[in-house]
Every structure is written in structure tokens, then in C-alpha cells.
Design a protein around this motif. Structure first.
Motif, PDB file in Angstrom:
ATOM      1  N   PHE A  57      73.327  24.402  32.770  1.00 25.96           N
ATOM      2  CA  PHE A  57      72.292  23.807  32.917  1.00 25.96           C
ATOM      3  C   PHE A  57      72.203  22.068  33.040  1.00 25.96           C
ATOM      4  CE2 PHE A  57      67.619  23.070  32.139  1.00 25.96           C
ATOM      5  CZ  PHE A  57      66.994  24.043  33.015  1.00 25.96           C
ATOM      6  N   GLY A  58      73.498  21.824  32.645  1.00 23.37           N
ATOM      7  CA  GLY A  58      73.629  20.270  32.804  1.00 23.37           C
ATOM      8  C   GLY A  58      73.591  19.968  34.285  1.00 23.37           C
ATOM      9  N   GLY A  59      74.291  20.897  35.091  1.00 24.27           N
ATOM     10  CA  GLY A  59      74.203  20.812  36.483  1.00 24.27           C
ATOM     11  C   GLY A  59      74.962  19.676  37.163  1.00 24.27           C
ATOM     12  N   ALA A  60      74.718  19.481  38.612  1.00 29.43           N
ATOM     13  CA  ALA A  60      75.631  18.701  39.472  1.00 29.43           C
ATOM     14  C   ALA A  60      75.597  17.123  38.522  1.00 29.43           C
ATOM     15  CB  ALA A  60      75.053  18.548  40.533  1.00 29.43           C
ATOM     16  N   ARG A  61      74.536  16.768  37.946  1.00 28.01           N
ATOM     17  CA  ARG A  61      74.401  15.345  37.399  1.00 28.01           C
ATOM     18  C   ARG A  61      75.315  15.236  36.142  1.00 28.01           C
ATOM     19  NH1 ARG A  61      69.500  15.120  35.920  1.00 28.01           N
ATOM     20  NH2 ARG A  61      68.818  15.287  37.941  1.00 28.01           N
ATOM     21  N   GLU A  62      75.393  16.204  35.027  1.00 28.14           N
ATOM     22  CA  GLU A  62      75.994  16.042  34.295  1.00 28.14           C
ATOM     23  C   GLU A  62      77.758  16.158  34.742  1.00 28.14           C
ATOM     24  OE1 GLU A  62      75.778  19.036  31.034  1.00 28.14           O
ATOM     25  OE2 GLU A  62      76.168  17.887  29.446  1.00 28.14           O
ATOM     26  N   TRP A  63      77.784  16.929  35.606  1.00 30.16           N
ATOM     27  CA  TRP A  63      79.262  17.105  36.279  1.00 30.16           C
ATOM     28  C   TRP A  63      79.520  15.436  36.696  1.00 30.16           C
ATOM     29  CZ3 TRP A  63      82.418  21.117  36.488  1.00 30.16           C
ATOM     30  CH2 TRP A  63      83.656  21.268  37.351  1.00 30.16           C
ATOM     31  N   GLU A  64      78.613  15.045  37.344  1.00 29.33           N
ATOM     32  CA  GLU A  64      79.060  13.550  37.871  1.00 29.33           C
ATOM     33  C   GLU A  64      79.226  12.900  36.684  1.00 29.33           C
ATOM     34  OE1 GLU A  64      76.164  12.283  40.657  1.00 29.33           O
ATOM     35  OE2 GLU A  64      77.845  11.307  41.896  1.00 29.33           O
ATOM     36  N   ASN A  65      78.202  12.847  35.978  1.00 27.01           N
ATOM     37  CA  ASN A  65      78.196  11.808  34.745  1.00 27.01           C
ATOM     38  C   ASN A  65      79.700  11.927  34.101  1.00 27.01           C
ATOM     39  OD1 ASN A  65      75.739  10.852  35.147  1.00 27.01           O
ATOM     40  ND2 ASN A  65      74.537  12.232  33.849  1.00 27.01           N
ATOM     41  N   PHE A  66      80.279  13.027  33.763  1.00 23.70           N
ATOM     42  CA  PHE A  66      81.409  13.072  33.321  1.00 23.70           C
ATOM     43  C   PHE A  66      82.772  12.771  34.142  1.00 23.70           C
ATOM     44  CE2 PHE A  66      79.202  14.925  30.131  1.00 23.70           C
ATOM     45  CZ  PHE A  66      79.693  14.774  28.555  1.00 23.70           C
ATOM     46  N   ASN A  67      82.570  12.027  35.151  1.00 26.21           N
ATOM     47  CA  ASN A  67      83.479  11.506  36.104  1.00 26.21           C
ATOM     48  C   ASN A  67      84.298  12.874  36.774  1.00 26.21           C
ATOM     49  OD1 ASN A  67      82.834   8.812  35.881  1.00 26.21           O
ATOM     50  ND2 ASN A  67      84.146   8.871  33.970  1.00 26.21           N
ATOM     51  N   LEU A  68      83.641  13.806  36.925  1.00 24.73           N
ATOM     52  CA  LEU A  68      83.908  14.915  37.788  1.00 24.73           C
ATOM     53  C   LEU A  68      83.671  14.846  39.072  1.00 24.73           C
ATOM     54  CD1 LEU A  68      83.644  17.738  35.029  1.00 24.73           C
ATOM     55  CD2 LEU A  68      85.803  16.473  35.704  1.00 24.73           C
ATOM     56  N   GLU A  69      84.590  15.194  39.971  1.00 22.59           N
ATOM     57  CA  GLU A  69      84.365  15.015  41.608  1.00 22.59           C
ATOM     58  C   GLU A  69      83.211  16.114  42.045  1.00 22.59           C
ATOM     59  OE1 GLU A  69      86.797  15.942  45.576  1.00 22.59           O
ATOM     60  OE2 GLU A  69      87.778  16.456  43.697  1.00 22.59           O
ATOM     61  N   LEU A  70      82.321  15.609  42.807  1.00 18.81           N
ATOM     62  CA  LEU A  70      81.389  16.379  43.550  1.00 18.81           C
ATOM     63  C   LEU A  70      81.762  16.460  44.974  1.00 18.81           C
ATOM     64  CD1 LEU A  70      77.999  15.265  42.335  1.00 18.81           C
ATOM     65  CD2 LEU A  70      79.126  17.296  41.779  1.00 18.81           C
ATOM     66  N   GLN A  71      81.438  17.489  45.443  1.00 18.16           N
ATOM     67  CA  GLN A  71      82.095  17.719  47.009  1.00 18.16           C
ATOM     68  C   GLN A  71      80.688  17.625  48.157  1.00 18.16           C
ATOM     69  OE1 GLN A  71      83.825  21.822  47.690  1.00 18.16           O
ATOM     70  NE2 GLN A  71      82.442  21.958  49.254  1.00 18.16           N
ATOM     71  N   ARG A  72      80.920  16.588  48.980  1.00 20.17           N
ATOM     72  CA  ARG A  72      79.888  16.393  50.034  1.00 20.17           C
ATOM     73  C   ARG A  72      80.268  16.709  51.131  1.00 20.17           C
ATOM     74  NH1 ARG A  72      77.052  12.610  46.814  1.00 20.17           N
ATOM     75  NH2 ARG A  72      78.380  11.677  45.113  1.00 20.17           N
ATOM     76  N   SER A  73      79.501  17.196  51.936  1.00 19.06           N
ATOM     77  CA  SER A  73      79.611  18.169  53.414  1.00 19.06           C
ATOM     78  C   SER A  73      79.313  17.064  54.469  1.00 19.06           C
ATOM     79  CB  SER A  73      78.974  19.298  53.444  1.00 19.06           C
ATOM     80  OG  SER A  73      79.512  20.041  52.345  1.00 19.06           O
ATOM     81  N   PRO A  74      79.939  17.039  55.677  1.00 16.62           N
ATOM     82  CA  PRO A  74      79.276  16.184  56.714  1.00 16.62           C
ATOM     83  C   PRO A  74      77.888  16.409  57.100  1.00 16.62           C
ATOM     84  CG  PRO A  74      81.247  17.471  57.557  1.00 16.62           C
ATOM     85  CD  PRO A  74      80.965  17.909  55.937  1.00 16.62           C
ATOM     86  N   GLU A  75      77.421  17.835  56.703  1.00 16.59           N
ATOM     87  CA  GLU A  75      75.971  18.118  57.043  1.00 16.59           C
ATOM     88  C   GLU A  75      74.961  17.060  56.269  1.00 16.59           C
ATOM     89  OE1 GLU A  75      78.363  20.314  56.579  1.00 16.59           O
ATOM     90  OE2 GLU A  75      78.151  21.815  57.365  1.00 16.59           O
ATOM     91  N   CYS A  76      75.472  16.374  55.375  1.00 17.31           N
ATOM     92  CA  CYS A  76      74.672  15.623  54.367  1.00 17.31           C
ATOM     93  C   CYS A  76      74.166  14.345  55.128  1.00 17.31           C
ATOM     94  CB  CYS A  76      75.559  15.080  53.147  1.00 17.31           C
ATOM     95  SG  CYS A  76      74.438  13.918  52.164  1.00 17.31           S
ATOM     96  N   GLU A  77      74.932  13.839  56.240  1.00 20.19           N
ATOM     97  CA  GLU A  77      74.606  12.930  56.985  1.00 20.19           C
ATOM     98  C   GLU A  77      73.473  13.276  57.819  1.00 20.19           C
ATOM     99  OE1 GLU A  77      75.999  10.033  55.732  1.00 20.19           O
ATOM    100  OE2 GLU A  77      77.456  11.183  54.723  1.00 20.19           O
ATOM    101  N   GLU A  78      73.205  14.288  58.318  1.00 19.06           N
ATOM    102  CA  GLU A  78      72.390  14.694  59.399  1.00 19.06           C
ATOM    103  C   GLU A  78      71.190  14.735  58.829  1.00 19.06           C
ATOM    104  OE1 GLU A  78      73.799  18.454  60.679  1.00 19.06           O
ATOM    105  OE2 GLU A  78      75.878  17.488  61.366  1.00 19.06           O
TER     106      GLU A  78
END
Lengths: 171, 150
Positions: free
Chosen positions: A150-171
Motif C-alpha cells: 500500500f506504500g506504492g510507488a511513492r514509498e518505493w521512491e522515498n526509499f531511494n529505489l529505482e522507478l522505471q519510466r517509459s518513453p511513452e511518458c513524454e507523449e
């Protein structure tokens, strides 16, 4: 007695280390497990009910991710998924689940994996309950080894763990 | 009391029972070392770098001691290891209960971060310890392939 115990230990050592060399399920002899302090354990939303899949903390989620046996499922819509998700996750946007043949849709998104595959469902963080709803649906459709991070992507990022971003994000 | 502890039939039954439990307990751990390593990790008792080694060696020690106990080979050593292992399992489970770590025990299958049954496992281990202590103190020497070195 001690001599016999020593002999048994040596025999066990030889078998364990030797069999691991040729086993299809072999593991490295020296493990690399990161210790993350999750503080207060798993975040459990007030909307959780008895019978819901278990909620797991960031350290458990990270450990499961590094072991590579569990499938991570992102319950947010595709734009949020493209712009930062836990690496290797599958996207099943809960808000866009089809009303008909939902089970078949979920199975196909999950690549028809076995229903007892370890699955960890998450979304953005504490304000988002898509993970809870999707996990309940998946439980209803027969998935038996679900957990909710339930901590989700934000808690993952807060613990300095890498998030994966796709090229589609820019579109 | 001494006569009960030394009873040959009772000792044989406990040997077969305890040996079978250890062999059964070793099975999933040997075929699923990753899951067992994860079970050990959940307890937060073993340093990260040693988790895999423990996950590899412990199940084989259970299996080999179980077989040694049943067949009466290196019998006293096997009994010693079984007492030591049972006490270690009890310490691990006790720390899990005291620290409120919600896991099942990982004794016969992979531990999950879920509803706690560590207390049930601890109670089970108390029973197991009583049996392994009987084997430790019994002077029965019957039905063994190898003579006991006393």
C-alpha cells in the motif's frame, strides 16, 4: 557424540553445497539482502477488511522484488504507469477493467500465469486504493497468493529505489 | 521414570516419528531454496550474507540427521543435532512472537508475511523438544545399524 555430530555436519555440507551446484533451483552461496527500515511496518488503509490479501511493508516488497519470484502489478492508469512504476511491473488499470469477461482480461494481462503465483499489487501510495480494489477482484477471480504494497510507488521512491519510466511518458 | 525413558519400543517409536518429521521438514526447503532463504530473511536473525548458506545447509542437516536417527547410524550425533536444531527453531520463533513479526513459521513450507502462527509452531516445537530430549537421555541401543558409541 561431538565427533559424530561433526561427521554429520560435514556430510550435510558436502551434499548441500554440491547439490546446489547442479540444481535447477540453485542460489548464490553468498546472499545479498538489503536491509530497509520500514519504521512502522506495512501501511494498512482504514478501508481494509477481514479477508483482504495481506498488506506488506516496503522492506518486504523490496526483498520480494530482488528475489524476482513475485509479479508486481500496478493498478493505476497507463500514464501514471509509464511515468514511474516499480521495474518489471505489469499494468492492470483498475479504473478501466472491462465489465464483461473481466477474469479473462486479467488472466491475459497476467500472461496466464498460475493462480498461485506470488503477486504484489500496488498503486501510488496511501491516498490511492486502486491496489486494494484490484487485489480484491483478483482474489475473487481465483488468484490465491496476493499481497498489497500500500506504500506504492511513492514509498518505493522515498526509499531511494529505482522507478522505471517509459518513453511513452513524454507523449 | 528411568525405565520408561530407556524403553526400547518407546525409543524406537520416537526415533521413527522424529526422524520422519525432520525428513518431511527438509523436503520443501531442499527443492525450494529461494523460498526457504526468504523464510529465514523474514526472521531478521541471520546476517544477509549468510542467509543463503544457512538455507542450503540446514535442510540437508535435517534430512541426514533424520535418516541417521531412523537407521541408527551416527545416532548420538544425530540426536545432538536434533536437540540443537529444535532449540534454535524455538529461539527464532520466540523472537518472532516477542517482536510481533507476523509470519508463519516456515517449518514445512515457505513463511509468508501474513497471519501469525509462530505461536502454534512454538508450542509444536516444545512437544518436539520433549521427544528429542527423550532420545538424548534414553540408553536404548536396539535396532540400530551402527553400535552406539557411549
Amino acid at each position: 557424540m561431538l565427533k559424530q555430530a561433526f561427521i554429520l555436519l560435514i556430510v550435510s555440507l558436502i551434499f548441500s553445497l554440491g547439490v546446489n551446484l547442479v540444481s535447477p533451483n540453485k542460489i548464490p552461496y553468498i546472499g545479498s539482502y538489503r536491509e530497509l527500515s520500514s519504521g512502522d511496518g506495512p501501511i494498512v488503509p482504514p478501508t481494509a477488511e477481514e479477508g483482504d490479501p495481506p498488506f506488506i511493508a516496503i522492506d518486504v516488497a523490496e526483498m520480494e522484488h530482488s528475489m524476482g519470484k513475485a509479479m508486481f502489478v500496478d493498478a493505476r492508469d497507463d500514464i501514471e504507469f509509464y511515468c514511474g512504476t516499480i521495474p518489471g511491473s505489469v499494468n492492470i488499470p483498475f479504473d478501466y477493467l472491462p465489465e464483461e469477461n473481466t477474469d479473462q482480461y486479467i488472466d491475459s494481462m497476467m500472461n496466464n500465469v498460475s493462480k498461485d503465483t506470488p503477486i504484489i499489487v500496488f498503486c501510488s501510495g496511501e491516498e490511492c486504493d486502486l491496489s486494494l480494489h484490484l487485489a480484491r477482484n483478483m482474489q475473487y477471480y481465483g488468484y490465491t497468493n496476493l499481497s498489497i504494497f500500500f506504500g506504492g510507488a511513492r514509498e518505493w521512491e522515498n526509499f531511494n529505489l529505482e522507478l522505471q519510466r517509459s518513453p511513452e511518458c513524454e507523449e | 521414570m528411568r525405565r520408561i525413558i530407556d524403553n526400547d519400543i518407546l525409543t524406537l517409536i520416537i526415533r521413527l516419528l522424529v526422524g520422519s518429521i525432520f525428513i518431511y521438514a527438509s523436503y520443501y526447503k531442499i527443492i525450494e531454496p529461494v523460498s526457504f532463504a526468504k523464510s529465514i530473511w523474514y526472521y531478521h536473525l541471520v546476517p544477509g550474507s549468510l542467509i543463503n548458506l544457512v538455507a542450503l545447509i540446514l535442510p540437508w542437516l535435517e534430512l541426514i540427521c533424520g535418516l541417521a536417527l531412523i537407521f541408527g547410524i551416527q545416532y548420538r550425533g544425530a540426536v545432538l543435532w536434533m536437540n540443537v536444531m529444535t532449540i534454535i527453531f524455538m529461539i527464532a520463533l520466540t523472537t518472532a512472537v516477542v517482536r510481533g513479526i507476523s509470519i508463519d513459521c516456515g517449518c514445512f513450507k515457505a513463511a509468508q508475511a501474513t497471519e501469525s502462527s509462530a505461536m502454534d509452531a512454538l508450542i509444536r516445537d516444545v512437544g518436539l523438544l520433549i521427544l528429542t530430549l527423550q532420545l538424548l537421555f534414553s540408553r536404548s541401543k536396539k535396532w540400530m545399524i551402527q553400535k552406539i558409541a557411549t
